[in-house]
Scaffold this active site. Structure first.
Site, PDB file in Angstrom:
ATOM      1  N   GLU A 151      13.966 113.606  68.301  1.00 57.95           N
ATOM      2  CA  GLU A 151      14.816 113.156  69.413  1.00 57.95           C
ATOM      3  C   GLU A 151      14.379 111.745  69.783  1.00 57.95           C
ATOM      4  O   GLU A 151      13.368 111.554  70.465  1.00 57.95           O
ATOM      5  CB  GLU A 151      14.679 114.097  70.612  1.00 57.95           C
ATOM      6  CG  GLU A 151      15.678 113.757  71.696  1.00 57.95           C
ATOM      7  CD  GLU A 151      15.864 114.910  72.670  1.00 57.95           C
ATOM      8  OE1 GLU A 151      16.671 115.815  72.395  1.00 57.95           O
ATOM      9  OE2 GLU A 151      15.175 114.909  73.712  1.00 57.95           O
ATOM     10  N   CYS A 208       9.502 112.531  69.566  1.00 60.86           N
ATOM     11  CA  CYS A 208      10.366 112.049  70.642  1.00 60.86           C
ATOM     12  C   CYS A 208       9.900 110.672  71.119  1.00 60.86           C
ATOM     13  O   CYS A 208       8.703 110.438  71.291  1.00 60.86           O
ATOM     14  CB  CYS A 208      10.374 113.043  71.806  1.00 60.86           C
ATOM     15  SG  CYS A 208      11.595 112.641  73.081  1.00 60.86           S
ATOM     16  N   TYR A 241      15.608 107.661  70.984  1.00 60.52           N
ATOM     17  CA  TYR A 241      16.692 106.960  71.690  1.00 60.52           C
ATOM     18  C   TYR A 241      16.334 105.506  71.915  1.00 60.52           C
ATOM     19  O   TYR A 241      15.226 105.109  71.629  1.00 60.52           O
ATOM     20  CB  TYR A 241      16.992 107.642  73.030  1.00 60.52           C
ATOM     21  CG  TYR A 241      15.772 108.056  73.840  1.00 60.52           C
ATOM     22  CD1 TYR A 241      15.151 107.157  74.715  1.00 60.52           C
ATOM     23  CD2 TYR A 241      15.236 109.336  73.724  1.00 60.52           C
ATOM     24  CE1 TYR A 241      14.046 107.536  75.461  1.00 60.52           C
ATOM     25  CE2 TYR A 241      14.129 109.719  74.475  1.00 60.52           C
ATOM     26  CZ  TYR A 241      13.546 108.808  75.341  1.00 60.52           C
ATOM     27  OH  TYR A 241      12.453 109.195  76.080  1.00 60.52           O
ATOM     28  N   TYR A 259      18.044 112.345  80.542  1.00 58.04           N
ATOM     29  CA  TYR A 259      16.580 112.310  80.686  1.00 58.04           C
ATOM     30  C   TYR A 259      15.990 113.663  80.296  1.00 58.04           C
ATOM     31  O   TYR A 259      16.489 114.707  80.710  1.00 58.04           O
ATOM     32  CB  TYR A 259      16.193 111.930  82.122  1.00 58.04           C
ATOM     33  CG  TYR A 259      16.640 110.517  82.450  1.00 58.04           C
ATOM     34  CD1 TYR A 259      15.961 109.424  81.914  1.00 58.04           C
ATOM     35  CD2 TYR A 259      17.778 110.270  83.209  1.00 58.04           C
ATOM     36  CE1 TYR A 259      16.398 108.119  82.147  1.00 58.04           C
ATOM     37  CE2 TYR A 259      18.218 108.973  83.448  1.00 58.04           C
ATOM     38  CZ  TYR A 259      17.521 107.902  82.908  1.00 58.04           C
ATOM     39  OH  TYR A 259      17.954 106.614  83.117  1.00 58.04           O
ATOM     40  N   SER A 260      14.927 113.609  79.514  1.00 60.55           N
ATOM     41  CA  SER A 260      14.260 114.838  79.087  1.00 60.55           C
ATOM     42  C   SER A 260      13.519 115.459  80.259  1.00 60.55           C
ATOM     43  O   SER A 260      12.949 114.739  81.087  1.00 60.55           O
ATOM     44  CB  SER A 260      13.234 114.538  77.992  1.00 60.55           C
ATOM     45  OG  SER A 260      13.836 113.888  76.916  1.00 60.55           O
TER      46      SER A 260
HETATM   47  C1  FAD Z   1      18.153 112.615  74.401  1.00 58.85           C
HETATM   48  C2  FAD Z   1      17.708 111.495  75.288  1.00 58.85           C
HETATM   49  C3  FAD Z   1      16.623 111.668  76.117  1.00 58.85           C
HETATM   50  C4  FAD Z   1      16.184 110.620  76.919  1.00 58.85           C
HETATM   51  N1  FAD Z   1      15.098 110.825  77.699  1.00 58.85           N
HETATM   52  C5  FAD Z   1      14.635 109.804  78.449  1.00 58.85           C
HETATM   53  C6  FAD Z   1      13.465 109.993  79.252  1.00 58.85           C
HETATM   54  O1  FAD Z   1      12.877 111.089  79.283  1.00 58.85           O
HETATM   55  N2  FAD Z   1      13.028 108.938  79.975  1.00 58.85           N
HETATM   56  C7  FAD Z   1      13.656 107.701  79.954  1.00 58.85           C
HETATM   57  O2  FAD Z   1      13.217 106.789  80.664  1.00 58.85           O
HETATM   58  N3  FAD Z   1      14.770 107.516  79.193  1.00 58.85           N
HETATM   59  C8  FAD Z   1      15.269 108.525  78.471  1.00 58.85           C
HETATM   60  N4  FAD Z   1      16.396 108.336  77.716  1.00 58.85           N
HETATM   61  C9  FAD Z   1      17.074 107.011  77.800  1.00 58.85           C
HETATM   62  C10 FAD Z   1      18.010 107.043  79.020  1.00 58.85           C
HETATM   63  O3  FAD Z   1      19.048 107.976  78.821  1.00 58.85           O
HETATM   64  C11 FAD Z   1      18.670 105.685  79.299  1.00 58.85           C
HETATM   65  O4  FAD Z   1      19.271 105.239  78.131  1.00 58.85           O
HETATM   66  C12 FAD Z   1      17.680 104.640  79.797  1.00 58.85           C
HETATM   67  O5  FAD Z   1      17.085 105.061  81.010  1.00 58.85           O
HETATM   68  C13 FAD Z   1      18.423 103.318  80.043  1.00 58.85           C
HETATM   69  O6  FAD Z   1      19.473 103.554  80.922  1.00 58.85           O
HETATM   70  P1  FAD Z   1      19.843 102.483  82.020  1.00 58.85           P
HETATM   71  O7  FAD Z   1      21.071 102.988  82.707  1.00 58.85           O
HETATM   72  O8  FAD Z   1      18.682 102.137  82.870  1.00 58.85           O
HETATM   73  O9  FAD Z   1      20.191 101.206  81.173  1.00 58.85           O
HETATM   74  P2  FAD Z   1      21.662 100.704  80.838  1.00 58.85           P
HETATM   75  O10 FAD Z   1      22.261 100.122  82.074  1.00 58.85           O
HETATM   76  O11 FAD Z   1      22.410 101.818  80.171  1.00 58.85           O
HETATM   77  O12 FAD Z   1      21.397  99.609  79.766  1.00 58.85           O
HETATM   78  C14 FAD Z   1      21.016  98.285  80.104  1.00 58.85           C
HETATM   79  C15 FAD Z   1      20.693  97.537  78.860  1.00 58.85           C
HETATM   80  O13 FAD Z   1      19.409  97.948  78.382  1.00 58.85           O
HETATM   81  C16 FAD Z   1      19.504  98.441  77.064  1.00 58.85           C
HETATM   82  N5  FAD Z   1      18.655  99.645  77.026  1.00 58.85           N
HETATM   83  C17 FAD Z   1      19.036 100.902  77.244  1.00 58.85           C
HETATM   84  N6  FAD Z   1      17.986 101.735  77.149  1.00 58.85           N
HETATM   85  C18 FAD Z   1      16.931 100.978  76.887  1.00 58.85           C
HETATM   86  C19 FAD Z   1      15.575 101.285  76.677  1.00 58.85           C
HETATM   87  N7  FAD Z   1      15.084 102.536  76.722  1.00 58.85           N
HETATM   88  N8  FAD Z   1      14.753 100.236  76.422  1.00 58.85           N
HETATM   89  C20 FAD Z   1      15.229  98.971  76.385  1.00 58.85           C
HETATM   90  N9  FAD Z   1      16.526  98.640  76.570  1.00 58.85           N
HETATM   91  C21 FAD Z   1      17.354  99.638  76.823  1.00 58.85           C
HETATM   92  C22 FAD Z   1      20.954  98.749  76.832  1.00 58.85           C
HETATM   93  O14 FAD Z   1      21.288  98.566  75.475  1.00 58.85           O
HETATM   94  C23 FAD Z   1      21.649  97.741  77.709  1.00 58.85           C
HETATM   95  O15 FAD Z   1      21.766  96.533  77.047  1.00 58.85           O
HETATM   96  C24 FAD Z   1      16.855 109.364  76.918  1.00 58.85           C
HETATM   97  C25 FAD Z   1      17.968 109.196  76.091  1.00 58.85           C
HETATM   98  C26 FAD Z   1      18.384 110.243  75.276  1.00 58.85           C
HETATM   99  C27 FAD Z   1      19.557 110.028  74.394  1.00 58.85           C
END
Ligand code: FAD
Ligand code: SF4
Ligand code: SF4
Length: 420
Positions: free
Chosen positions: A418, A378, A420, A208-209
């Site tokens: 950046e 981003c 994602y 998370y950023s």
């Molecule tokens: C550099 C970087 C910075 C990030 N900053 C932020 C941030 O500031 N705030 C934020 O909320 N997230 C951010 N993310 C995304 C975050 O890391 C997670 O991927 C996101 O919260 C989903 O994780 P989860 O465990 O809830 O879902 P998971 O349990 O990992 O995934 C559940 C399912 O949802 C899908 N999925 C994953 N992410 C998303 C999404 N965003 N939208 C729709 N479907 C999704 C997956 O493919 C999977 O099928 C960032 C990612 C990166 C790489």
């Protein structure tokens, strides 16, 4: 056995024990050599040309692993997807010399960028020259996480309130107490959700950023804020309950969280007088933009701000889904130039951030010409190409060569992507 050095390669591998599955490497690789499944990120030996573009952006260093292997016995993508840990070095047949260190392939990204257009290839891997020094990986899988305490958790979108749904975004404040956790705007942290995944292994970290400036969400306190969107459907629109995002959005004040990081040493803001910042974001991609804006706002309030423009392009499906909409409206117009773009407002045509950018082409062209301007993008992966293409078209419309300007933006750490 009659084998030459040419039959031996340095195979590029990712350490599954350290990788936090952040997608940065896959997004940046100019030849699409990196792929992933729900378990691992892996490198296709057939495609990787060892250009090294992915090495420094990787927040954990897990990308920088090499094994000397016979070309015929290079680990396949399928084999790597099944790994829980990296294999050791293979024993080479007698008489076979180890391959030399991987050569850097110069300018591959720019060649690849010319045809077809690969937006990610234009992103910088170095910070702007006046960025402050960023500490990284103070806490990681090898050293162990640090415990943070939740100091606040509030909803920052209207959507949950007005539509009675859970599709909301939260502003979560984490306090590190006496533990050192120095951060800069643009960096991120990793959260280790409790529990285990379907294979019975601890959940991998979610990144998370950081949404707060370097001196804390509350100035002078050892805390950071995050902007977290609850994931309730996957990228195909199927219902799912995202592990990390729901864990974070449900936290109560006083709960504790295991944190690794900080990560990121290039998506950092310039600090020199009259440096301009153009921020282009969607949804939670606003987190680093909030951090940079707030740092400049605090400098200005203390009389230490030495000019430089702030321009923001902020997109969401609707105004109700846009984090921090209210507070943003309160920022003085002579401090920040804000441009919203909503893609699903009933009765209005779809409008994306790149549309808003094109409307401001004259102002952006002037900023592109100014070597003191840094651009930050981003948010959703899908925005990246449209945004970089808009920058290219704006530059070309102003008579600038994108090949020259884009290469300079990359080399001088002035265009950061950046997504994602
Ligand atoms: C550099 C970087 C910075 C990030 N900053 C932020 C941030 O500031 N705030 C934020 O909320 N997230 C951010 N993310 C995304 C975050 O890391 C997670 O991927 C996101 O919260 C989903 O994780 P989860 O465990 O809830 O879902 P998971 O349990 O990992 O995934 C559940 C399912 O949802 C899908 N999925 C994953 N992410 C998303 C999404 N965003 N939208 C729709 N479907 C999704 C997956 O493919 C999977 O099928 C960032 C990612 C990166 C790489
Ligand atoms: S070294 Fe270059 S080609 Fe190989 S995986 Fe990394 S970015 Fe892709
Ligand atoms: S941690 Fe490094 S290797 Fe793993 S997905 Fe992120 S950039 Fe790639």
């Amino acid at each position: 056995m009659d084998m030459a050095v040419a039959d031996v390669i340095q195979q590029h591998l990712i350490d599954p024990e350290i990788c936090i599955r952040c997608n940065t490497c896959e997004a940046i690789c100019p030849v699409q050599a990196i792929t992933h499944d729900s378990r691992n990120y892996v490198v296709d030996a057939e495609k990787c040309n060892r250009c090294m573009d992915c090495i420094s952006p990787c927040p954990t260093g897990s990308i920088d692993n090499w094994r000397t292997v016979l070309k015929l016995r290079a680990y396949s993508v399928d084999e790597q997807l099944g790994w829980d840990e990296l294999p050791g070095e293979q024993a080479l047949p007698e008489g076979v010399a180890a391959a030399p260190a991987p050569p850097a392939v110069p300018a591959t990204q720019l060649e690849a960028a010319e045809q077809p257009f690969v937006a990610s290839a234009w992103g910088a891997t170095l910070p702007p020259w006046s960025a402050a020094h960023a500490y990284t990986n103070l806490y990681g899988p090898k050293t162990g996480p640090v415990t943070a305490t939740v100091a606040g958790n509030v909803r920052v979108t209207e959507v949950g309130k007005t539509q009675g749904s859970d599709y909301d975004t939260h502003h979560v404040v984490l306090d590190f107490g006496a533990m050192p956790f120095p951060v800069l705007e643009g960096q991120s942290i990793g959260i280790l959700p409790p529990g285990t995944d379907a294979q019975g292994k601890p959940h991998h970290a979610r990144q998370y950023s950081i949404a707060s400036p370097r001196n804390g969400e509350r100035p002078g306190y050892n805390n950071v804020s995050l902007t977290i969107k609850r994931v309730l459907e996957d990228h195909q629109g199927q219902p799912v309950r995202g592990v990390g995002s729901n864990f974070m959005c449900d936290l109560k004040v006083g709960d504790t969280v295991q944190v690794i990081g900080p990560f990121g040493s290039s998506f950092l803001m310039p600090n020199h007088p009259r440096s301009n910042i153009v921020m282009i974001c969607t949804g939670t991609g606003s987190a680093p933009m909030r951090a940079m804006t707030e740092w400049r706002r605090r400098l200005r309030a203390s009389g230490k701000f030495e000019g430089g423009k702030l321009m923001l392009f902020f997109g969401a499906r609707t105004q109700e889904e846009l984090p921090y909409f209210g507070p943003l409206q309160n920022l003085p117009k002579d401090f920040i130039d804000i441009n919203f773009a909503f893609s699903r407002t009933a009765g209005h045509p779809k409008r994306y951030v790149q549309d808003a950018m094109r409307e401001r082409a004259a102002d952006l062209a002037a900023l592109l010409k100014d070597g003191n301007t840094c651009f930050y993008v981003c948010g959703l992966k899908s925005m990246e190409e449209g945004v970089v293409l808009a920058l290219r078209d704006i530059a070309q419309g102003a008579g600038l060569s994108w090949e020259t300007l884009g290469a300079a933006l990359k080399k001088e750490g002035r265009l950061h992507l950046e997504t994602y």
